[in-house]
Structures are given as structure tokens and as C-alpha cells.
Design a protein around this motif. Structure first.
Motif, short mmCIF file in Angstrom:
data_model
loop_
_atom_site.label_atom_id
_atom_site.label_comp_id
_atom_site.label_asym_id
_atom_site.label_seq_id
_atom_site.Cartn_x
_atom_site.Cartn_y
_atom_site.Cartn_z
N GLU A 5 0.83 -1.20 0.00
CA GLU A 5 0.00 0.00 0.00
C GLU A 5 0.87 1.26 0.00
OE1 GLU A 5 -3.83 -1.70 2.48
OE2 GLU A 5 -2.69 0.03 3.20
N GLN A 11 -1.27 9.19 -1.28
CA GLN A 11 -2.56 8.89 -1.89
C GLN A 11 -3.47 10.11 -1.86
OE1 GLN A 11 -4.51 5.54 -0.19
NE2 GLN A 11 -5.85 5.23 -1.96
N VAL A 370 -15.56 3.36 7.83
CA VAL A 370 -14.49 3.47 6.84
C VAL A 370 -14.54 2.29 5.87
CG1 VAL A 370 -11.99 3.45 6.49
CG2 VAL A 370 -12.99 4.86 8.31
N GLU A 371 -14.74 1.07 6.41
CA GLU A 371 -14.81 -0.12 5.55
C GLU A 371 -15.99 -0.02 4.58
OE1 GLU A 371 -14.98 -3.35 8.27
OE2 GLU A 371 -12.81 -3.42 8.62
N CYS A 374 -15.21 2.43 1.77
CA CYS A 374 -14.34 1.83 0.77
C CYS A 374 -15.12 0.89 -0.15
CB CYS A 374 -13.20 1.07 1.45
SG CYS A 374 -12.02 2.15 2.30
N GLU A 375 -15.97 0.07 0.45
CA GLU A 375 -16.78 -0.84 -0.35
C GLU A 375 -17.71 -0.05 -1.29
OE1 GLU A 375 -16.91 -4.07 -0.72
OE2 GLU A 375 -15.31 -4.55 0.69
N ASN A 377 -17.26 2.98 -2.52
CA ASN A 377 -16.49 3.59 -3.60
C ASN A 377 -16.12 2.57 -4.67
OD1 ASN A 377 -16.55 6.21 -2.61
ND2 ASN A 377 -14.70 5.95 -1.39
N ASP A 378 -15.74 1.35 -4.23
CA ASP A 378 -15.42 0.28 -5.19
C ASP A 378 -16.65 -0.05 -6.04
OD1 ASP A 378 -12.85 0.12 -4.29
OD2 ASP A 378 -13.20 -1.59 -2.97
N LYS A 413 -15.17 -9.68 -4.97
CA LYS A 413 -15.00 -9.34 -3.55
C LYS A 413 -14.52 -10.56 -2.75
CE LYS A 413 -17.53 -7.69 0.49
NZ LYS A 413 -18.85 -7.28 1.02
#
Length: 425
Positions: A5, A11, A370-371, A374-375, A377-378, A413
Motif C-alpha cells: 500500500e 494517496q 471506513v470499511e 471503501c466498499e 467507492n469500489d 470481492k
């Protein structure tokens, strides 16, 4: 920590920071726009049984009725069920239209939702839009050969779409006007110039190019203002109805024995002429007659109108007959406007429930939030890329396509989760 990462600081420099609230608000705005256009139309039942629908979302199928064939329009439900894999032109909304899907204009297709249709819908009106061409330039939209950024505006009379630069008058800011009438429709419905002087967003005044006239429909007489007033009296007298000519002659007779300038003579004539028109209006109760008694400009341009301007149109017996003769009776119908249709769509789609995603977020701790972000946005990125393929090919997204997307997304996923490595320090 996973060594693959990039540092968080690096980023953040590469990607703009967008909060989930911003994303949800953007999605909500897009959803509202979709509801506005599609919400007033039925996505499951063909609209043919409703007859000529006052206003509905329409499409034209280039696969079934290409240029050179007879134009045809299909409803929202038929665009999904009968033309899902075809190349379609989105026509936004049009008034008083009956679905053509599967009628005699379609050589090799039968409507799956309502096959028992008449051979032709004689009440429908068509234009170049049904072949994907718009404006007086008759170009597609978007136009790959047009490098000039320009918005398209729909005329509320002919319902064609026009580039702002092809309307003869620069459009006001989009929020400053509600409707537009194109140049050709202003010529055909020339009575609107009398209203434009009082109601249009860009006022039409008599101080622009000196072209002044009274509009009585087709074949109007023009009154040209000259520097010395020459020929003005004759022009005025020619425009005066028989019952008003005596007034003009009477004013002229009074002026022959008194010295006066041409401008004062012109002014007296105009006052007498306007007073006669006002007297006529007071007897007939016609708003248009009152406006026609005033001088105003008639140009070769489009006009832009504010919210609720149609309510100011005269609805006396003579005016209603004129609207009928010009086939514009819809101008007096408050429910004909695109805004009324959009509002109906929003109301039909409205629900009392709260957004389930926001409810879920509020019930999570910081790590879980947060998780989820992220999911989300994906999901948004992959869905956007997936739908772009359909947009590029001009095909309709069907239920099976969405199901396939989510199956593939879930599979990816699971592979990411199964292949994930964790490091402990």
C-alpha cells in the motif's frame, strides 16, 4: 501493515478527498433528475392503452426504424422490454403521443406488452429528433464533430431541441427562464410578440432596431420608425381597422391648422390609435387586444419566458379559437409544461422512509464506517465502468444485466478477501 500500500499522504495528493455525504448528495441529485424524466411514465406497462398521453418519456429505435424509414416513437416500458438490445435515441418527453411500438412502421417486430395496436397513430407528430437529429443544424447530440461547448434547449411549441448559439438571441442564465419558444415558432405564433414585450425574460423593447408593429397573426403590417417621421402617417392609417380610420383623419384635420413637429404629430396619432384599441379591449375583455394596442418589436429570434407566463395568456373566445387554429391550445394547459410533468414524477417516486444507507452508517463505529465507505467507492467505480459500456453502445440496461454485474462484483470481492494477507508486528 501491508507493504504494497502507498503512504496515506501520497494517496491524498493524487486523489481529491470526497466525503460519503458528498457522494450520496450527488447520487441523490442524479436520482431526482432520473425520477423527473422517467417518474411520470410507467416502466412496466405499454402506454398505448392510455391513448395520446398528455406527456411521457419517449424513445426512437434506430435499429427498427433507421433514417429513411418512417419515424416512430416508443414508450418507456417498450424501450426496456421490446428494444432492450437495440440502439435508441432518447427523446426526453413529448406531448400528446401514442406508443408506436409494433405497429405497421415496425417491419419485423411485434410489441411484447401490447401487440393489438392500430396500424398507425394519426395523431402523433414527428420531427428530426426521431432520427437522432436536432436543431436547425440537424446534427446529432452529442455531436462528435462539434467542439464548441453549448447546451441544448427544447422549444415548448415544436418540442425540437436547439443549440443556444442557433436561437438568434443569447439564452439567459438557465435559472432565469423556464421555457423557450424558437424562432420558427415565434414566426408561426406571431401573437406571442405582443406578450413578449411584457412577459419575456429578455424584454423586447422599441428602442433596439426601430422595427415596430402590431401583431394580428399571419400577414402583419410593419410600422417603420424613421428619423423625420416620413410615411409614418400613411403606415399608421393602413394598419387601422375601418372603424378606427375616422379617428386618424380627425386628428390629422385638427393638426392642419396648427404648427407642429412631425414627432408631436406622430405622438398624437399614436395616442388616438391606442385609445381606440383600449376602448375596444374594455368592451371585448381581450388581454391580447390591449397589448396589441401598444407598439413592440418583432425580431427573428427565439424568446425566453419565466415561470407561470402561460397563465397570463388571454382565454377569451376569439383567442381560444386562434390557439386552436394554430394548434397551440396546450399553451393554456398548466399541466402541459415539462415542469408539471417532472413534479408529478418526483411526487410519484417519493417515499416516507429514510435512506437505508444513512441509517446503516449511523449505527456503525468508526472502523466499520471506513470499511463501508471503501466498499461503496469500489461499487460505484465498477458500476460506472460497467454502465458506460451500455451507454457507448446505445443499448438499454436490463434487469439481467444488473443481476450479472452484482454476481461478478460479489465474486471479485470474495477473491479479494480470500487472497488478503495480514501482518502482525
Amino acid at each position: 501493515m501491508a507493504g504494497a500500500e502507498e503512504p496515506a499522504g501520497r494517496q491524498s495528493e493524487l486523489e481529491p478527498v470526497v466525503s460519503l455525504v458528498d457522494v450520496l448528495e450527488e447520487d441523490e441529485e442524479l436520482e431526482n433528475e432520473a425520477c423527473a424524466v422517467l417518474g411520470g411514465s410507467d416502466s412496466e406497462k405499454c402506454s398505448y392503452s392510455q391513448g395520446s398521453v398528455k406527456r411521457q418519456a419517449l424513445y426512437a429505435c434506430s435499429t427498427c426504424t433507421p433514417e429513411g424509414e418512417e419515424p416512430a416513437g416508443i414508450c418507456l416500458a417498450c424501450s426496456y422490454e421490446c428494444h432492450g438490445s437495440h440502439k435508441l435515441f432518447e427523446l426526453y418527453t413529448k406531448r400528446n403521443f401514442r406508443c408506436d411500438c409494433g405497429n405497421s412502421k415496425f417491419k419485423n417486430l411485434e410489441c411484447k406488452l401490447f401487440p393489438d395496436k392500430a396500424k398507425i397513430n394519426s395523431g402523433n407528430k414527428y420531427n428530426n429528433n426521431f432520427f437522432g437529429l436536432y436543431c436547425i443544424c440537424k446534427r446529432p447530440y452529442p455531436d462528435p464533430e462539434d467542439e464548441i461547448p453549448d447546451e441544448m434547449i427544447q422549444c415548448i411549441v415544436c418540442e425540437d431541441w436547439f443549440h443556444g448559439r442557433h436561437l438568434g438571441a443569447i439564452p439567459p442564465e438557465s435559472g432565469d427562464f423556464q421555457e423557450m419558444v424558437c424562432q420558427a415558432c415565434m414566426k408561426r405564433c406571431s401573437f406571442l410578440w405582443a406578450y413578449a414585450a411584457q412577459l419575456a425574460v429578455t424584454k423586447v423593447t422599441t428602442e433596439d432596431d426601430g422595427l415596430v408593429l402590431n401583431v394580428d397573426g399571419v400577414g402583419d403590417q410593419e410600422v417603420i420608425k424613421t428619423e423625420n417621421g416620413a410615411h409614418q402617417d400613411n403606415a399608421l392609417e393602413e394598419d387601422v381597422p375601418e372603424h378606427g380610420k375616422a379617428i386618424v383623419k380627425e386628428v390629422k384635420a385638427e393638426q392642419t391648422n396648427e404648427p407642429c413637429t412631425s414627432s408631436s404629430s406622430e405622438s398624437d396619432l399614436q395616442k388616438a390609435f391606442q385609445n381606440q384599441h383600449l376602448n375596444t379591449e374594455s368592451q371585448s375583455g381581450c388581454k391580447l387586444e390591449e397589448l396589441k394596442a401598444k407598439q413592440f418589436i418583432k425580431k427573428d429570434t427565439a424568446t425566453y419566458w419565466p415561470l407561470n407566463w402561460r397563465s397570463k395568456l388571454c382565454t377569451c373566445k376569439d383567442c381560444m379559437k386562434m390557439y386552436g387554429d394554430l394548434d397551440v391550445l396546450f399553451l393554456t394547459d398548466e399541466y402541459d409544461t415539462v415542469l408539471a410533468y417532472e413534479n408529478k414524477g418526483k411526487v410519484d417516486q417519493a417515499t416516507d422512509r429514510r435512506d437505508p444507507l444513512m441509517d446503516t452508517l449511523n449505527s456503525m463505529n468508526r472502523v466499520q464506517q471506513v470499511e463501508l465507505i471503501c466498499e461503496y467507492n469500489d461499487l460505484k467505480t465498477e458500476l460506472k465502468d460497467y454502465l458506460k459500456r451500455f451507454a457507448d453502445e446505445g443499448t438499454v440496461v436490463k434487469r439481467e444485466d444488473i443481476q450479472q454485474f452484482f454476481e461478478e462484483f460479489q465474486s471479485k470481492k470474495r477473491r479479494r478477501v480470500d487472497g488478503m494477507q495480514y501482518y502482525c508486528s
